[in-house]
Design a protein around this motif. Structure first.
Motif, short mmCIF file in Angstrom:
data_model
loop_
_atom_site.label_atom_id
_atom_site.label_comp_id
_atom_site.label_asym_id
_atom_site.label_seq_id
_atom_site.Cartn_x
_atom_site.Cartn_y
_atom_site.Cartn_z
N LEU A 67 15.94 -54.39 23.13
CA LEU A 67 15.68 -54.50 21.70
C LEU A 67 15.82 -53.14 21.02
CD1 LEU A 67 14.64 -56.20 19.25
CD2 LEU A 67 12.34 -55.52 19.91
N VAL A 68 15.30 -52.11 21.71
CA VAL A 68 15.41 -50.76 21.16
C VAL A 68 16.88 -50.36 21.06
CG1 VAL A 68 14.67 -48.36 21.42
CG2 VAL A 68 13.18 -50.20 22.18
N TYR A 90 10.55 -56.66 6.04
CA TYR A 90 9.43 -55.73 6.23
C TYR A 90 8.23 -56.38 6.91
CZ TYR A 90 6.45 -51.75 5.18
OH TYR A 90 5.64 -50.67 5.29
N LEU A 91 7.73 -57.48 6.33
CA LEU A 91 6.50 -58.08 6.86
C LEU A 91 6.68 -58.73 8.23
CD1 LEU A 91 4.59 -59.49 3.77
CD2 LEU A 91 4.02 -57.53 5.20
N VAL A 93 8.77 -57.95 10.46
CA VAL A 93 8.95 -56.87 11.43
C VAL A 93 7.59 -56.28 11.80
CG1 VAL A 93 9.75 -54.48 11.70
CG2 VAL A 93 11.33 -56.21 10.88
N ALA A 94 6.73 -56.06 10.79
CA ALA A 94 5.41 -55.50 11.07
C ALA A 94 4.62 -56.43 11.99
CB ALA A 94 4.65 -55.26 9.77
N MET A 96 5.86 -58.61 14.11
CA MET A 96 6.45 -58.55 15.44
C MET A 96 5.99 -57.29 16.19
SD MET A 96 10.44 -58.18 16.60
CE MET A 96 10.59 -56.50 16.05
N LEU A 97 5.97 -56.16 15.47
CA LEU A 97 5.61 -54.90 16.12
C LEU A 97 4.17 -54.94 16.63
CD1 LEU A 97 7.35 -52.38 13.73
CD2 LEU A 97 8.00 -52.96 16.06
N ILE A 98 3.27 -55.47 15.80
CA ILE A 98 1.88 -55.56 16.24
C ILE A 98 1.77 -56.51 17.43
CG2 ILE A 98 -0.43 -56.34 15.53
CD1 ILE A 98 0.16 -55.04 12.80
N LEU A 100 4.16 -57.02 19.68
CA LEU A 100 4.70 -56.31 20.84
C LEU A 100 3.69 -55.30 21.37
CD1 LEU A 100 8.43 -55.67 19.81
CD2 LEU A 100 7.63 -57.12 21.66
N ILE A 101 2.97 -54.64 20.44
CA ILE A 101 1.95 -53.67 20.87
C ILE A 101 0.86 -54.39 21.67
CG2 ILE A 101 0.11 -52.14 20.07
CD1 ILE A 101 1.88 -51.43 17.66
N GLY A 104 2.14 -55.72 25.03
CA GLY A 104 2.56 -54.63 25.92
C GLY A 104 1.37 -53.93 26.57
#
Lengths: 337, 470
Positions: A67-68, A90-91, A93-94, A96-98, A100-101, A104
């Motif tokens: 993905l990176v 924007y939203l 993605v945010a 998704m990122l949270i 993934l955090i 992970g």
């Protein structure tokens, strides 16, 4: 050197669109199965959860790296599109990122933190995985709809969110069919059967909506002779789904043969669907708004990356194969550092 | 309501502050693990294996934290700062791509083998995996520092129609501040790990774990700190001189110096007032700043007032955070110097052994007060690193790429409410994770000290083998 193969301003964007597409495809397949395992996590019994994690533990990190790479190639090769796409998303993605955090760190915390926290981290693993798959599906829907937020596009995006999550659950259960044994394996087969329905709905919805949204896409698919040349793609998809359906009814086999088939078929199915979508989009990176040529960055920078990629990608694929070979076979409760 | 620019800056600042904590640990800890592994291979002494087994857990945890926060950053370039890639993408893009290609995959794949492959691969391959993970982590740091340095001291480029184009890749990679910045960062990582190891080992000794393995780890941590800190002070001084040459506004803010002058004093403490453009409550050493920066008593030191245009536009960073950040960093470094050298001196003291020979006391020579000091300093490396990052990154403002692109010209035009809501979400997640991380580290230390060390641990074998349950 640069003019050796003709005008680099023509072929470089194509090459990079191809590389980016390849990374996304590999990402969806590889992180797809471990995200899917995360989505299925609550359906496993307590004593099975460790084995489930062990089956993806050595891989998830490298899987996520695709993905990176994909997002890196997007920002490197098509900076204008990168800004436009990510600002519009924007939203999601945010979210998704949270997601993934959360998932992970849950890999580590669920075994390293005090015992009484484990339920919390198990739940984080599931919630994080679900946030990731739903937001990726939502982004796919909005992306197909030309990055616009209307009632219709959001409704469609909600549908793709659900369907992509089921698709991940499907490839995740296909992975578990391969890695697990006995009762667990039997239940994974049932999960795969149910998720397959979602995959079929999703494939159908995207195939119907994309040509409806864009007259250009409709033209590309439903004119002669393209119609005939492209016909094998949906036909192969249909045949695969039928084969999968029959295979899932027959699995697990007594001597555990064919346990690899659903996963292999899932890979082929994802690949076919991906090519269908890529064919629809080409040459646009934002549907009917921005082509890969308009969005591409300077050739001299792309050449620098291409050299590196051509040397390094085979190595990456090589040691990825090594890792999957080292950890082949049925999953066991691995020693967890 | 705050504006999108400020909120986006806070969001990215929060993000990078959270992210940097974990690579700062993994960069050096990877090499320390390799050291433990090689010592074990050479001596067969279980104390090295114990060290490896404990610290590889910390490594895995830190690595996961670094990965997930790093992914967030790579997306935020696009969501919050599209102007960055659109303007300097031709330089930044290849550097980031090389990081992913040469470092990320290497780390991620071989970390899997390092963590889970113990019983599945031959010993040499496990050691090789440990090396490749350490190497990959350092390569990753290299590419990121190259890009970051280039943003401070850009070189090897030309601007055509407002877009930066690369002209000389060697000049871009070996830009003027890169060697100093890279050295400073790698040493910072080494010091962070040294004090982390010493701090957790001191904690274990305080709760009654007097095993050889723990004493050995305390010794390794204290020695590592004592060796690295003088090198870091030297490297930091050279980095400062380099900054004076290329970013005088930053140095002026670090010194809290308003007027360019000769024989400028070194401010130990002051309250800089940017509105009045003066300092209050100064405590200073006369001629100190001139002496340190120019190595002459009456050397000229740049002042902040030189970086205000005639129209009144301020082209220097906000003074207070840079000024205080610098003092926190240097103060922490001084505390590291004192503690680690005192500890080494105490470990070197001799006692008479049973057979009458004189031997070093080692970690036994370190008394309880000093053990408490080490515990208190467990995360001193984080404090110094963060303070240093604030000095250098806020010190670059208002530029995003020095002299090329201002921060305000790169920000995405997303509604501020959206930035604020995601900022709150990120901050909540980061706060919970940072606290959990610290608690879990001490929890792991306590658990390891309760005899959970694996005595029956065997040397690795090839092929799929019996897997010991933990």
């Amino acid at each position: 050197m640069m003019t050796l193969f003709g005008d680099p301003a023509i072929w470089l964007p194509i090459v990079f669109a191809g590389l980016m597409g390849l990374s996304i495809l590999i990402y969806v397949i590889l992180d797809g199965f471990d995200l899917g395992v995360g989505v299925l996590f609550p359906m496993a019994r307590e004593n099975e959860k460790d084995i489930m994690i062990a089956s993806i533990g050595p891989f998830w990190d490298a899987n996520e790296t695709w993905l990176v790479l994909a997002i890196g190639l997007l920002l490197v090769a098509f900076p204008t599109a990168h800004g436009a796409i990510l600002t519009a998303l924007y939203l999601p993605v945010a979210i998704m990122l949270i997601g993934l955090i959360l998932r992970g760190v849950a890999f580590e915390f669920r075994v390293k933190a005090p015992e009484e926290w484990r339920r919390f981290w198990n739940r984080s693993f599931f919630v994080g995985s679900l946030m990731t798959t739903l937001s990726q599906g939502f982004m796919l829907g909005i992306y197909i709809m030309g990055l616009e937020y209307t009632a219709t596009s959001v409704a469609f995006a909600v549908l793709t969110a659900a369907c992509l999550t089921l698709a991940y659950a499907f490839i995740g259960s296909a992975w578990l069919i391969h890695k697990m044994a006995d009762d667990f394996q039997r239940r994974a087969v049932r999960w795969a059967q149910r998720a397959l329905v979602g995959v079929v709905v999703g494939l159908g919805a995207v195939s119907i909506v994309t040509p409806l949204v864009s007259a250009r896409v409709a033209e590309k698919w439903f004119s002669f002779p393209e119609l005939m040349l492209l016909a094998p793609l949906p036909l192969m998809c249909g045949a695969l789904i039928v084969l999968l359906w029959m295979a899932l009814r027959a699995l697990p086999t007594p001597d555990d043969r064919w346990n690899w088939f659903p996963f292999a078929a899932a890979i082929v199915l994802f690949t076919l669907a991906f090519f269908g979508l890529a064919y629809s989009f080409y040459p646009y990176v934002v549907l009917d708004q921005l082509t890969i040529y308009e969005a591409a960055s300077a050739p001299e920078s792309l050449i620098i990356i291409l050299f590196g990629a051509l040397f390094v990608l085979p190595m990456i694929l090589g040691y990825t194969v090594l890792a999957y070979t080292v950890f082949r076979g049925k999953a066991q409760a691995l020693t967890y550092y | 309501m705050m504006d999108t620019l400020l909120l986006s800056r806070i969001q990215f600042g929060a993000n990078i502050s959270f992210h940097i904590l974990f690579p700062t640990i993994t960069i050096a800890l990877g090499w320390v693990l390799l050291f433990f592994k090689l010592r074990f291979n050479a001596t067969g002494n279980m104390k090295w294996m114990d060290a490896y087994r404990f610290w590889v857990k910390v490594f895995a945890l830190s690595f996961a934290m670094g990965v997930v926060s790093g992914i967030t950053m790579s997306f935020q370039f696009g969501t919050n700062w599209p102007g960055f890639m659109e303007t300097v993408g031709n330089v930044a893009g290849p550097l980031l791509a090389y990081e992913v290609l040469t470092a990320f995959f290497l780390e991620a794949v071989f970390l899997g083998i390092m963590l889970f492959g113990w019983n599945r691969v031959p010993g040499w391959l496990h050691t090789l995996a440990t090396f490749l993970v350490a190497f990959g982590t350092t390569m990753s740091a290299f590419w990121i520092i190259v890009l970051n340095s280039w943003m401070h001291t850009p070189a090897g480029y030309e601007v055509i129609d407002g877009v930066v184009h690369a002209t000389d890749w060697a000049a871009i990679i070996f830009n003027p501040s890169m060697p100093y910045r890279l050295t400073h960062m790698l040493l910072a990582s080494g010091l962070t790990v040294a004090f982390l190891i010493a701090g957790l080992s001191a904690f274990r000794m305080l709760i009654g774990d007097r095993s050889e393995a723990v004493k050995n780890q305390l010794k390794v941590g204290a020695m590592m700190g004592a060796l690295l800190i003088p090198v870091q002070i030297l490297a930091g001084d050279m980095h400062g001189l380099n900054t004076l040459e290329h970013q005088p506004a930053k140095v002026a803010a670090m010194e809290g110096n308003w007027e360019t002058d000769e024989g400028v004093p070194l401010l130990l403490f002051a309250i800089p007032d940017q509105e009045a453009r003066e300092n209050r409550m100064e405590i200073a050493i006369p001629y100190g700043a001139s002496l340190i920066l120019t190595h002459e008593l009456d050397g000229e030191v740049p002042g902040l007032n030189d970086f205000v245009t005639e129209e009144g536009e301020i082209l220097h960073p906000r003074v207070a955070p840079v000024f205080y950040g610098f003092r926190v960093m240097v103060g922490t470094g001084m505390a590291m110097l004192l503690l680690s050298w005192a500890a080494v001196a105490m470990m070197a003291r001799k006692r008479t052994a049973e057979d009458g020979t004189r031997v070093c006391r080692g970690a036994d020579g370190i008394g309880r007060p000093m053990l408490y000091a080490f515990v208190a300093m467990t995360f001193s490396g984080w404090l110094a690193t963060l303070a240093g990052w604030y000095v250098t990154e806020i010190g670059r403002q208002p530029w995003l790429v020095q002299g090329v692109l201002q921060t305000k010209d790169a920000v995405a035009q997303v509604p501020s409410g959206m930035v604020l809501s995601t900022l709150i979400a990120y901050l909540a997640v980061y706060a919970v994770l940072t606290v959990t991380y610290v608690l879990v580290l001490f929890f792991l230390a306590r658990r390891a000290s309760k005899g959970e060390r694996m005595r029956n641990f065997e040397r690795p074998r090839s092929g799929a083998a019996v897997i010991p349950a933990e």
